[in-house]
Design an enzyme around this catalytic site. Structure first.
Site, mmCIF file in Angstrom:
data_model
loop_
_atom_site.group_PDB
_atom_site.id
_atom_site.type_symbol
_atom_site.label_atom_id
_atom_site.label_comp_id
_atom_site.label_asym_id
_atom_site.label_seq_id
_atom_site.Cartn_x
_atom_site.Cartn_y
_atom_site.Cartn_z
ATOM 1 N N LYS A 35 0.843 -1.194 0.000
ATOM 2 C CA LYS A 35 0.000 0.000 0.000
ATOM 3 C C LYS A 35 0.881 1.247 0.000
ATOM 4 C CE LYS A 35 -3.754 -2.504 2.150
ATOM 5 N NZ LYS A 35 -4.388 -2.998 3.380
ATOM 6 N N GLN A 43 -4.365 -1.722 9.661
ATOM 7 C CA GLN A 43 -4.352 -3.059 9.060
ATOM 8 C C GLN A 43 -4.968 -4.095 10.001
ATOM 9 O OE1 GLN A 43 -3.256 -3.794 5.817
ATOM 10 N NE2 GLN A 43 -4.175 -5.772 6.283
ATOM 11 N N ASP A 79 -11.027 2.616 4.304
ATOM 12 C CA ASP A 79 -11.403 1.195 4.284
ATOM 13 C C ASP A 79 -12.928 1.041 4.213
ATOM 14 O OD1 ASP A 79 -9.481 -0.743 4.155
ATOM 15 O OD2 ASP A 79 -9.044 -0.764 6.309
#
Ligand code: NDP
Length: 292
Positions: A51, A95, A118
């Site tokens: 990422k 994460q 997200d």
């Protein structure tokens, strides 16, 4: 049989993102993403690295926070709050999965919904359900939808079976596909571990999307001739013949299913690259909405 090349489609989307970043920078704004990892899980480390790398390749600002596995809830919350307040950061991603001392739900809820790239914050889940145009939508479902549109697969009126009902993939994907408009308007069935006669349900699908985390679970007898199959699964399995001793497979038994399909995604190289491409798009969208 059409092999849907997620890598190539993601590269096209990344090229669009690069152009958007350039345009924003011309106006003095650089989209920024902060990625937070707690602990040293190798798969999570690889995701976070990827990422960060993609962000930089697209000309975006990237912050990578790698915290000790013993980080407390209070320390992580304090970091999220600092990132919420930092105007250079338009997107925040913590994460998953965090270590057990962390209450993941509370962390997600602490993220400013406008920076929740997200799409897991209840505000964004609600906006998606309501069909609000400014919802930040989870990246993997968004990637599946973009893949279908880019591959020229018509979803309008199609019978779609989504296998899996997680909040990360199955449930938001069902909402996207049943929404009105391009890449939507489908008749969606969501199947899961309690579904009766799963094979028959799957055989009813014009488009079958597998997101269950069970290696090569979907066999040829579960797929109708001429169906489109999207394989979200990423499973590492033993492979004594490969140099690494393991390999990645999807939730679909590709070798026996592919010959029956009108179109299918491979693993790797299908949905995976799309997820990161959509994360970048979400960050750019969040930056624009912040006034960029
Ligand atoms: P979860 O474990 O959160 O959810 C799995 C879902 O599949 C559940 O709804 C579960 O049903 C259902 N399920 C499990 N086993 C069966 C079965 N035997 N029959 C029918 N349904 C079953 O997984 P995720 O949604 O997070 O991930 C799914 C897969 O997608 C994984 O392989 C993961 O690695 C991959 N993934 C890939 C991403 C990418 O970027 N390509 C991103 C995110 C995930 P129930 O609810 O009844 O328990």
């Amino acid at each position: 049989m059409q092999l849907i090349d997620g890598k190539a489609i993601a590269a096209q989307i990344n090229a669009e993102s690069r152009a958007a970043v350039k345009e924003l920078m011309g106006r003095g704004v650089t989209p920024g993403l902060a990625v937070v990892l707690v602990g040293a899980d190798p798969a999570s480390q690889a995701y976070v690295r990827n990422k960060d790398k993609t962000c930089r390749e697209l000309g975006m600002y990237s912050e990578k926070h790698e915290l000790d596995a013993a980080t407390s809830q209070a320390e992580l919350l304090a970091l999220v709050q600092r990132l919420n307040a930092n105007p250079a950061v338009h997107g925040i991603l913590v994460q998953s999965p965090p270590p057990p001392q962390i209450d993941e739900r509370a962390i997600v809820e602490a993220i400013d919904p406008r920076k929740d790239v997200d799409g897991f914050h209840p505000v964004n889940v609600g906006k998606l359900a309501l069909g609000d145009a400014d919802a930040l939508v989870p990246c993997t479902p968004l990637g599946c939808q973009r893949l279908l549109v880019a591959a020229g697969i018509e979803t309008r009126g199609a019978n779609v079976v989504v296998l899996g009902r997680s909040m990360i993939v199955g449930k938001p994907l069902a909402m996207l596909l049943m929404a009105k408009g391009v890449g939507g308007d489908a008749t969606v069935t969501v199947a899961h571990s309690r579904t009766r006669d799963l094979a028959a349900v799957c055989r009813g699908a014009d488009i079958l999307i597998a997101a269950i985390g069970q290696p090569e679970f979907v066999r040829a007898d579960m797929v109708r001739d001429g169906a489109v199959v999207i394989d979200v699964g990423i499973n590492r399995v033993a492979a004594p013949d490969s140099p690494k001793g393991s390999k990645l497979v999807g939730d679909v038994a590709f070798a026996e299913v592919a010959p029956k399909c009108r179109a299918i995604t491979p693993v790797p190289g299908g949905v995976g690259p799309m997820t990161i491409a959509m994360l970048m798009q979400n960050t750019i969208a969040a930056c624009r909405r912040a006034g960029g």
